[in-house]
Write a protein that holds these residues in place. Structure first.
Motif, PDB file in Angstrom:
ATOM      1  N   PRO A   1       2.978   1.483  -9.706  1.00 10.75           N
ATOM      2  CA  PRO A   1       3.736   1.681  -8.466  1.00 10.75           C
ATOM      3  C   PRO A   1       4.913   2.633  -8.632  1.00 10.75           C
ATOM      4  O   PRO A   1       5.402   2.889  -9.738  1.00 10.75           O
ATOM      5  N   ALA A   2       5.377   3.117  -7.479  1.00  9.37           N
ATOM      6  CA  ALA A   2       6.408   4.157  -7.462  1.00  9.37           C
ATOM      7  C   ALA A   2       7.731   3.685  -8.059  1.00  9.37           C
ATOM      8  O   ALA A   2       8.474   4.484  -8.635  1.00  9.37           O
ATOM      9  N   LEU A   3       8.045   2.410  -7.953  1.00 11.95           N
ATOM     10  CA  LEU A   3       9.344   1.935  -8.407  1.00 11.95           C
ATOM     11  C   LEU A   3       9.512   2.079  -9.916  1.00 11.95           C
ATOM     12  O   LEU A   3      10.566   2.475 -10.406  1.00 11.95           O
TER      13      LEU A   3
ATOM     14  N   ASP B   1       1.810  13.194  -0.172  1.00 13.18           N
ATOM     15  CA  ASP B   1       2.583  12.854  -1.353  1.00 13.18           C
ATOM     16  C   ASP B   1       1.579  12.706  -2.492  1.00 13.18           C
ATOM     17  O   ASP B   1       0.657  11.907  -2.412  1.00 13.18           O
ATOM     18  N   ASP B   2       1.739  13.500  -3.537  1.00 13.48           N
ATOM     19  CA  ASP B   2       0.787  13.451  -4.642  1.00 13.48           C
ATOM     20  C   ASP B   2       1.067  12.275  -5.570  1.00 13.48           C
ATOM     21  O   ASP B   2       0.849  12.346  -6.778  1.00 13.48           O
ATOM     22  N   GLU B   3       1.507  11.174  -4.996  1.00 14.15           N
ATOM     23  CA  GLU B   3       1.830   9.983  -5.771  1.00 14.15           C
ATOM     24  C   GLU B   3       0.612   9.485  -6.532  1.00 14.15           C
ATOM     25  O   GLU B   3       0.704   9.049  -7.673  1.00 14.15           O
ATOM     26  N   TRP B   4      -0.554   9.565  -5.908  1.00 13.66           N
ATOM     27  CA  TRP B   4      -1.758   9.058  -6.557  1.00 13.66           C
ATOM     28  C   TRP B   4      -2.140   9.924  -7.754  1.00 13.66           C
ATOM     29  O   TRP B   4      -2.669   9.417  -8.756  1.00 13.66           O
ATOM     30  N   LEU B   5      -1.852  11.219  -7.690  1.00 15.82           N
ATOM     31  CA  LEU B   5      -2.102  12.072  -8.847  1.00 15.82           C
ATOM     32  C   LEU B   5      -1.160  11.721  -9.987  1.00 15.82           C
ATOM     33  O   LEU B   5      -1.549  11.678 -11.156  1.00 15.82           O
ATOM     34  N   ASP B   6       0.081  11.440  -9.639  1.00 18.37           N
ATOM     35  CA  ASP B   6       1.060  11.035 -10.643  1.00 18.37           C
ATOM     36  C   ASP B   6       0.630   9.725 -11.296  1.00 18.37           C
ATOM     37  O   ASP B   6       0.729   9.560 -12.521  1.00 18.37           O
ATOM     38  N   ALA B   7       0.140   8.788 -10.487  1.00 21.22           N
ATOM     39  CA  ALA B   7      -0.330   7.509 -11.033  1.00 21.22           C
ATOM     40  C   ALA B   7      -1.532   7.722 -11.946  1.00 21.22           C
ATOM     41  O   ALA B   7      -1.662   7.056 -12.983  1.00 21.22           O
ATOM     42  N   ALA B   8      -2.406   8.652 -11.588  1.00 20.54           N
ATOM     43  CA  ALA B   8      -3.565   8.939 -12.432  1.00 20.54           C
ATOM     44  C   ALA B   8      -3.142   9.508 -13.779  1.00 20.54           C
ATOM     45  O   ALA B   8      -3.705   9.162 -14.826  1.00 20.54           O
TER      46      ALA B   8
ATOM     47  N   SER C   1       0.839  -1.186   0.000  1.00 19.75           N
ATOM     48  CA  SER C   1       0.000   0.000   0.000  1.00 19.75           C
ATOM     49  C   SER C   1       0.873   1.235   0.000  1.00 19.75           C
ATOM     50  O   SER C   1       2.088   1.168   0.129  1.00 19.75           O
ATOM     51  N   SER C   2       0.217   2.392  -0.108  1.00 23.59           N
ATOM     52  CA  SER C   2       0.951   3.641  -0.051  1.00 23.59           C
ATOM     53  C   SER C   2       1.672   3.739   1.281  1.00 23.59           C
ATOM     54  O   SER C   2       1.249   3.160   2.285  1.00 23.59           O
ATOM     55  N   PRO C   3       2.794   4.471   1.337  1.00 20.20           N
ATOM     56  CA  PRO C   3       3.523   4.598   2.588  1.00 20.20           C
ATOM     57  C   PRO C   3       2.671   5.277   3.645  1.00 20.20           C
ATOM     58  O   PRO C   3       1.747   6.025   3.329  1.00 20.20           O
TER      59      PRO C   3
END
Length: 457
Positions: free
Chosen positions: A95-97, A161-168, A26-28
């Protein structure tokens, strides 16, 4: 579909994706600062202030049910596990990797506005779409599961962390690559559902009480309409395909989030920013560049002390400024500019007199004029495409609506060649026009160069 050769670099990405999916997580967990923000939704610092005018402003917001807790309470319950971050399913899909590398490959071939994928870029698009097949399925399943319902809360948008926006963004653009593949295979009808998914992603993000998500939705909608342009103007696009696109766009614009609502949510997030400053986190909220500038001048500590010392008057200024911006959001864009210009003038005056609101002026208000512009462009872009699709499919138009960007009625230019919107300046290279179906085939037949299969002539 023709066979493709896959580059070693793309094979590496596919291997990395497969490896990561086997040990996905899951997200950190939220940072201490995020956790602190979540515990301050009741804005205890501001509520405990002895400043009478600030208390009056907060009372008025409470009566309007626009304090952070009240906005959260009014939102429908999300389907996600609260132990995970918002849109953890988007992050699991991309995923982030591996996402940064995939995103770079996608962005390298994504066409500029007014152009479409070159043959070499289409080949690369095929490879990426093929290798991301499993990720696309996960992404689509997550999108269907959310169903347009907001997944975040006011505090979730803060410092997250706007990681989910980046994934979108990555997920949406890969759908655009799938459109390029379908059009290269001469299948514009097959591209329509893919375009619709891109519109769904932007609609999902636009529903969030989060200005960052709303602005990302603007960018994704621009991409989706660039794709719609390519489908609508494909040589084999039929009237039925254009009608499908029009129907999708009607549904997409049916429940447009108001600009007023977006700024109300932004104001609520601003209240939480002030709570964090009251708790001693001003410098943690600065951008790296601003923090570096203060550090080089030896002003970090003194600036944080000043921010806490003047917090009540700073917050009062912010609430009054945002009250004006929320009211302006009900007006066409050109009528909003006087409000944003007045705000910039006042900030400049206060800076010159030593009464500058550090929190409001540094963290919260600098981009407000651009926000108004992007929101107006977003609505105008969608409405203009809907008008062109309606006209080119020869459906009743009725009186031309007023464009939120220009403040005047849209203007259509129609002739035997096609339909286009005129006098609407959006981004360089961006044109809103559609050739009439069958035009290219008719020209080819007239010139003796028509290779279209007889079944679709």
């Amino acid at each position: 579909m023709e066979c493709t050769r896959t580059s070693p670099r793309t094979w590496f990405l596919a291997f990395a994706c497969a490896l990561l999916s086997a040990c996905s997580r899951s997200s950190p967990p939220p940072s201490p600062l995020q956790t602190r923000a979540q515990n301050l939704v009741a804005i205890p610092g501001a509520q405990g202030s002895s400043h009478p005018q600030l208390q009056l402003e907060l009372k008025q917001l409470a009566e309007l049910k626009q304090l952070p807790e009240q906005i959260d309470a009014a939102m429908p319950a999300s389907d996600r596990d609260r132990s995970e971050g918002a849109y953890a399913s988007f992050v699991r899909a991309y995923p982030a990797l591996t996402r940064p590398a995939i995103g770079r490959e996608v962005n390298e071939i994504w066409p500029t506005l007014g152009t479409w994928f070159e043959p070499g870029a289409v080949q690369k698009a095929r490879e990426i779409v093929s290798l991301q097949a499993a990720a696309r399925q996960r992404f689509g399943a997550a999108l269907d599961e959310h169903g347009g319902r907001p997944q975040g809360r006011i505090a979730d948008a803060l410092l997250a962390d706007d990681e989910w926006l980046d994934a979108a963004v990555v997920g949406c653009r890969i759908e655009g690559l799938a459109v390029a593949e379908a059009l290269a295979e001469q299948q514009p009808a097959a591209a329509v559902p893919l375009c619709e998914r891109m519109l769904q992603v932007s609609r999902q993000l636009a529903a969030e009480p989060n200005l960052n998500a709303r602005l990302v939705a603007v960018a994704l909608r621009t991409d989706a309409l660039q794709v719609l342009n390519a489908i609508a103007n494909h040589p084999l696009a039929t009237p039925e395909v254009l009608q499908l696109l029009q129907q999708r766009l009607i549904a997409h614009t049916a429940d447009w989030p108001s600009d007023e609502r977006v700024l109300q949510a932004e104001r609520a997030q601003g209240l939480l920013i002030f709570e964090l400053v009251r708790s001693g986190h001003y410098t943690s909220l600065l951008t790296k560049l601003h923090r570096s500038q203060l550090d080089s001048k030896g002003l970090i500590r003194s600036t944080e002390i000043a921010a806490k010392r003047d917090i009540d008057t700073d917050q009062l200024f912010y609430l009054r400024a945002m009250q004006q911006q929320v009211a302006a959001a009900r007006l066409p864009f050109l009528q909003r500019t006087s409000s944003t210009e007045a705000l910039q003038t006042e900030l400049a005056t206060r800076e010159a007199t030593g009464e500058y609101p550090l929190v409001a002026g540094t963290l919260l208000l600098p981009r407000i004029a651009d926000v108004h512009l992007q929101l107006a462009q977003d609505r105008a872009r969608c409405e203009a495409w809907l008008l062109v699709l309606t006209a080119v499919t020869e459906q009743p138009l009725g009186p031309m609506p007023v464009c939120p960007l220009t403040g005047t009625a849209y203007e259509l230019q129609q002739d035997r060649e096609g339909v286009k919107v005129v006098k609407l300046a959006l981004k360089p290279g961006e044109a809103i026009q559609i050739r009439r179906p069958g035009l290219i085939q008719a020209r080819r037949r007239a010139a003796g160069f028509d290779f279209t299969p007889a079944s679709i002539r």
